[in-house]
Design a protein around this motif. Structure first.
Motif, PDB file in Angstrom:
ATOM      1  N   TRP A 182       2.931   3.780  -1.530  1.00  0.00           N
ATOM      2  CA  TRP A 182       3.282   4.180  -2.899  1.00  0.00           C
ATOM      3  C   TRP A 182       4.764   4.528  -3.031  1.00  0.00           C
ATOM      4  O   TRP A 182       5.314   4.476  -4.121  1.00  0.00           O
TER       5      TRP A 182
ATOM      6  N   GLY B 137      -1.405   4.183   0.863  1.00  0.00           N
ATOM      7  CA  GLY B 137      -1.980   4.877  -0.282  1.00  0.00           C
ATOM      8  C   GLY B 137      -1.695   6.365  -0.231  1.00  0.00           C
ATOM      9  O   GLY B 137      -0.637   6.805   0.250  1.00  0.00           O
TER      10      GLY B 137
ATOM     11  N   TYR C 133       0.814  -1.223   0.000  1.00  0.00           N
ATOM     12  CA  TYR C 133       0.000   0.000   0.000  1.00  0.00           C
ATOM     13  C   TYR C 133       0.843   1.266   0.000  1.00  0.00           C
ATOM     14  O   TYR C 133       0.323   2.355  -0.241  1.00  0.00           O
TER      15      TYR C 133
ATOM     16  N   PRO D 189      -6.247   3.030  -3.447  1.00  0.00           N
ATOM     17  CA  PRO D 189      -5.313   4.126  -3.103  1.00  0.00           C
ATOM     18  C   PRO D 189      -5.761   4.920  -1.874  1.00  0.00           C
ATOM     19  O   PRO D 189      -4.959   5.628  -1.269  1.00  0.00           O
TER      20      PRO D 189
ATOM     21  N   VAL E 192       6.568   1.509  -4.379  1.00  0.00           N
ATOM     22  CA  VAL E 192       6.122   0.886  -5.637  1.00  0.00           C
ATOM     23  C   VAL E 192       6.963   1.415  -6.806  1.00  0.00           C
ATOM     24  O   VAL E 192       6.930   2.609  -7.103  1.00  0.00           O
TER      25      VAL E 192
ATOM     26  N   PRO F 266       3.038   6.156  -9.781  1.00  0.00           N
ATOM     27  CA  PRO F 266       3.158   6.549  -8.368  1.00  0.00           C
ATOM     28  C   PRO F 266       4.412   7.380  -8.115  1.00  0.00           C
ATOM     29  O   PRO F 266       4.378   8.372  -7.368  1.00  0.00           O
TER      30      PRO F 266
END
Ligand SMILES: Cc1cc2nc3c(=O)[nH]c(=O)nc-3n(C[C@H](O)[C@H](O)[C@H](O)COP(=O)(O)OP(=O)(O)OC[C@H]3O[C@@H](n4cnc5c(N)ncnc54)[C@H](O)[C@@H]3O)c2cc1C
Length: 463
Positions: free
Chosen positions: A385, A410, A383, A436, A388, A393
């Motif tokens: 970002w 998110g 979760y 998100p 990621v 993102p």
């Protein structure tokens, strides 16, 4: 110059349901959904091809229409009557109590989209699927610009980030542990079929992805030992059909802090069990209050919840479909599957072994190396970002167009889904919905959460 009214980034359940809700509203608008997959409405969850990969709730609980809780049941009745999903007959339960395969649920979403397109056509509205990945976003005072992976550029009046979940097993991560490079993707049915049928399989993570992996191993004819490792060694409880229970939180508004709620919930569960009713009944009444309780909680309370309660919340709330739970129980009974409380320390290279991991077992100081024929990553969802390693993102964070949500789950947004930038300014052009917004609402991923958000956001965007 914007030639589109609403640009939807991601065409999984969230993006598709938003399009459906927009198409149903009077007024003419041009909607574009940017989604690299070949079909809309499926996303990560509903692209499943394995029949054993089912919804974790029955048809009665999984309607995508907030105004009609029986919508999925009604669709499913027609689908079964037309000869679809013949295996359902083996379950011998009413249609509302069936746990449909997620791939079939994807067909349901697609049909609702097709119907909404017909309604929208009367109003002069249209939806177009653009197959690409959005790699960057710029916002102006009057419009939003999307940069696509194929170098196209799209302009719209509004854009919505419906980018979904970043499943750990499929997400390139910054500061990667290397797990994915060594592990089999649990949703890659062909890769799962290639695992040595007699070899030991090590699964990291003991939640619902692990149950999916067991189903695929079963289908592949796997007969070897399976070891499941997770920090607390907790398994998802099985979902049972429940009688109604009083909504105790609606009756007592003084219950606010996580500690008060947990104490009252335990008491309700005790009462339910004493009355011969399942503890799951009181627990499920909490669901409609989660967003309010979470957003009222202080940063410290949220942190405490995540640190101390989350593993138990996940195993009690995100329950397993009965078929998956029965398979798990059978494998344990046969002595083929063992669950251990241990955390992954890293990968090891051991001569002659296909794959080896170092694990620290709960309550032990020293770590141990475990080897297997195959390793499966079922550690759930990433979760954060910031971790990621995908262009969108990263660009959004670099540009300061978004900021991490509470506890870095998110991204931050206002109560209606308008994204909050790094300076704390609420966007008038850029919105988000679904996973998100995990940090904003805690539960922001399930079918019913997504369906409700889609309806509310559609109404806001056409104002
Ligand atoms: C394996 C699995 C099983 C689940 N089972 C259940 C269940 O049984 N019941 C339940 O209630 N919930 C379940 N969930 C929760 C589920 O996530 C939601 O129900 C729902 O699928 C969320 O939809 P979404 O569209 O937000 O996310 P996703 O399904 O993740 O779809 C997001 C889409 O956005 C696209 N995308 C991402 N980034 C970009 C970009 N930059 N440009 C363009 N497109 C992009 C992706 O390709 C993807 O198709 C499950 C989730 C998973 C992962």
């Amino acid at each position: 110059m914007s030639d589109t009214d609403i640009l939807i980034v991601g065409g999984g359940l969230s993006g598709t349901m938003l399009a459906v809700q927009l198409l149903r509203l009077p007024g003419s608008r041009r909607i574009r959904v940017i989604e690299p997959r070949s079909e809309l409405g499926r996303g990560e969850a509903y692209s499943a091809t394995e029949l054993g990969h089912t919804l974790n709730g029955n048809a009665a609980r999984m309607s995508v229409d907030p105004d009609n809780p029986d919508d999925l049941t009604q669709w499913l009745e027609q689908y079964l009557a037309s000869g679809g999903w013949p295996e359902a007959a083996q379950q011998a339960v009413p249609v509302a109590e069936l746990f449909p395969p997620r791939g079939i649920f994807g067909l349901y979403v697609q049909q609702r989209l097709a119907e909404a397109q017909a309604v929208g056509a009367h109003y002069g509205s249209s939806v177009e699927h653009i197959r690409a990945e959005v790699v960057d976003v710029r916002t102006g005072s009057e419009s939003v610009t999307l940069q696509l992976s194929d170098d196209r550029v799209l302009h719209g009046a509004f854009a919505v980030l419906a980018t979904g979940m970043f499943a750990a097993a499929r997400t390139a991560q910054r500061q990667s542990s290397g797990l994915n490079a060594a592990a089999v993707d649990p949703w890659d049915v062909q890769a799962m079929r290639r695992i040595d049928p007699r070899g030991r399989v090590v699964i990291i993570g003991s939640g619902l992805t692990m149950v999916d992996a067991l189903e695929s191993l079963q289908q592949a004819g796997h007969r070897g030992p399976i070891d499941v490792y997770s920090r607390h060694g907790l398994l998802p409880h099985v979902r049972r059909q429940l009688p109604a229970w009083v909504d105790f939180l609606a009756l007592d508004h003084t219950l606010r802090s996580p500690r008060q709620v947990m104490r009252a919930l335990r008491e309700q569960c005790r009462q339910a069990q004493a009355a011969g009713i399942d503890w799951q009944a009181p627990l499920d009444t909490v669901r409609v209050h989660i967003a309010r309780l979470w957003s009222q909680a202080s940063e410290r309370q949220k942190r405490q919840f995540v640190r101390h309660v989350r593993p138990w919340w996940e195993s009690h709330h995100h329950r397993s479909p009965p078929q998956g739970a029965a398979l798990l129980e059978r494998l344990q009974r046969e002595g083929r599957l063992h669950v251990h409380a241990a955390s992954l320390q890293g990968l090891e290279a051991v001569a002659g072994e296909p794959v080896s991991v170092r694990l620290r077992f709960r309550g032990e100081d020293r770590s141990r190396v475990v080897s297997a024929a195959a390793l499966i990553n079922s550690t759930g969802i990433e979760y954060d970002w910031r971790r990621v390693a995908r262009p969108l993102p990263q660009r959004l964070l670099e540009r300061g167009l978004v900021q991490p949500g509470p506890l870095a789950l998110g991204i931050a947004a206002d109560a209606g889904g308008a994204v909050v930038d790094a300076g704390g300014v609420v966007s008038t052009r850029l919105f988000a919905m679904g996973p998100p917004l995990r940090g904003m609402w805690w539960e922001s991923t399930a079918v019913t959460d997504v369906a409700l958000q889609a309806k509310a956001l559609a109404a806001r965007l056409v104002l």
